[in-house]
Design a protein around this motif. Structure first.
Motif, mmCIF file in Angstrom:
data_model
loop_
_atom_site.group_PDB
_atom_site.id
_atom_site.type_symbol
_atom_site.label_atom_id
_atom_site.label_comp_id
_atom_site.label_asym_id
_atom_site.label_seq_id
_atom_site.Cartn_x
_atom_site.Cartn_y
_atom_site.Cartn_z
ATOM 1 N N UNK A 35 79.406 -88.547 -6.435
ATOM 2 C CA UNK A 35 80.904 -87.611 -5.396
ATOM 3 C C UNK A 35 80.911 -85.980 -5.873
ATOM 4 N N UNK A 36 81.658 -85.757 -5.884
ATOM 5 C CA UNK A 36 82.051 -85.000 -6.564
ATOM 6 C C UNK A 36 81.324 -83.605 -5.772
ATOM 7 N N UNK A 44 81.573 -89.416 5.773
ATOM 8 C CA UNK A 44 82.045 -91.327 5.962
ATOM 9 C C UNK A 44 81.332 -91.311 4.635
ATOM 10 N N UNK A 45 80.322 -90.450 3.484
ATOM 11 C CA UNK A 45 79.669 -91.119 2.581
ATOM 12 C C UNK A 45 80.675 -91.134 2.029
ATOM 13 N N UNK A 46 80.911 -89.790 1.717
ATOM 14 C CA UNK A 46 82.248 -89.859 0.195
ATOM 15 C C UNK A 46 82.984 -91.078 0.161
ATOM 16 N N UNK A 47 83.526 -90.917 1.457
ATOM 17 C CA UNK A 47 84.739 -92.439 1.663
ATOM 18 C C UNK A 47 84.241 -94.031 0.920
ATOM 19 N N UNK A 50 83.702 -94.014 -2.889
ATOM 20 C CA UNK A 50 84.822 -94.026 -3.343
ATOM 21 C C UNK A 50 85.468 -95.560 -3.644
ATOM 22 N N UNK A 51 84.806 -95.720 -1.696
ATOM 23 C CA UNK A 51 85.633 -97.622 -1.702
ATOM 24 C C UNK A 51 84.711 -98.583 -2.441
ATOM 25 N N UNK A 52 83.265 -98.555 -2.717
ATOM 26 C CA UNK A 52 82.565 -98.801 -3.724
ATOM 27 C C UNK A 52 83.377 -99.161 -5.394
ATOM 28 N N UNK A 53 83.566 -97.795 -5.460
ATOM 29 C CA UNK A 53 83.664 -96.867 -7.088
ATOM 30 C C UNK A 53 85.521 -97.830 -7.281
#
Length: 198
Positions: A35-36, A44-47, A50-53
């Motif tokens: 992510x970082x 969109x991929x980052x969000x 984060x939602x999965x984590x």
């Protein structure tokens, strides 16, 4: 995650040698590293990652890279939250961040602590207690929040503070240790000097 159920708030657990807990942390670090290192163009991929984590995330989350956490599923974030660079969350216990919360750079939310005595600490034992940040809180840069703290609705924590006890609703608080400086009043709507130095 089943292994995280070994972490009971306020009770000692093996954070450094339990293979299941270590593996959950390792998997979280792998995801966070990815992510970082995503391009800002890959929002969109980052969000999605984060939602999965995290355990739960509301709408309109802004969380700048880099950020770090231990596990992820114990983190719950409400709507319209803005988090600046270098947030560190040690989430052995739950961290709940309410709606419309602002978190400045270099903030640490530490649910984890260690025994003071050498014998237990040297065995890798630690404890964790939840942190709750209620709606409309603003946390200034470089703030540290220790296990078991609740910051009530609408309060402001001045930059550089070390928060070791609960903060009541609707106040400006600051210092090390963090203490209430004053209540937030209607006069604060008329000024641009947001946090007056005492």
């Amino acid at each position: 995650m089943e292994a995280l159920q070994k972490i009971v708030p306020g009770e000692l657990y093996d954070a450094n040698y339990d293979p299941q807990i270590l593996e959950i942390r390792r998997q979280a670090k792998i995801k966070i590293h990815e992510i970082n290192h995503l391009s800002p163009a890959e929002g969109e991929k980052r969000e999605s990652m984060i939602r999965e984590l995290f355990g739960s995330v509301g709408k309109n989350l802004v969380i700048e890279s880099p950020f770090y956490c231990d596990y992820g599923p114990n983190i719950h974030i409400g709507d319209d939250v803005a988090i600046n660079h270098n947030l560190v969350i040690l989430d052995g216990a739950e961290v709940r961040i309410g709606n419309s919360v602002f978190i400045a750079p270099n903030v640490g939310l530490y649910t984890a602590g260690h025994p003071i005595d050498v014998e237990r600490r040297s065995k890798g034992l630690e404890f964790a207690s939840p942190i709750i940040i209620e709606d409309y809180v603003w946390i200034g840069g470089g703030v540290s929040i220790v296990p078991g703290v609740t910051i009530k609705k609408g309060s402001v924590i001045a930059a550089g503070s070390v928060v070791i006890r609960d903060i009541p609703e609707g106040v400006v608080a600051g210092g090390n240790p963090c203490k209430v400086i004053r209540k937030i009043t209607d006069e604060d709507k008329k000024t641009t000097n947001f946090i007056k130095r005492q």
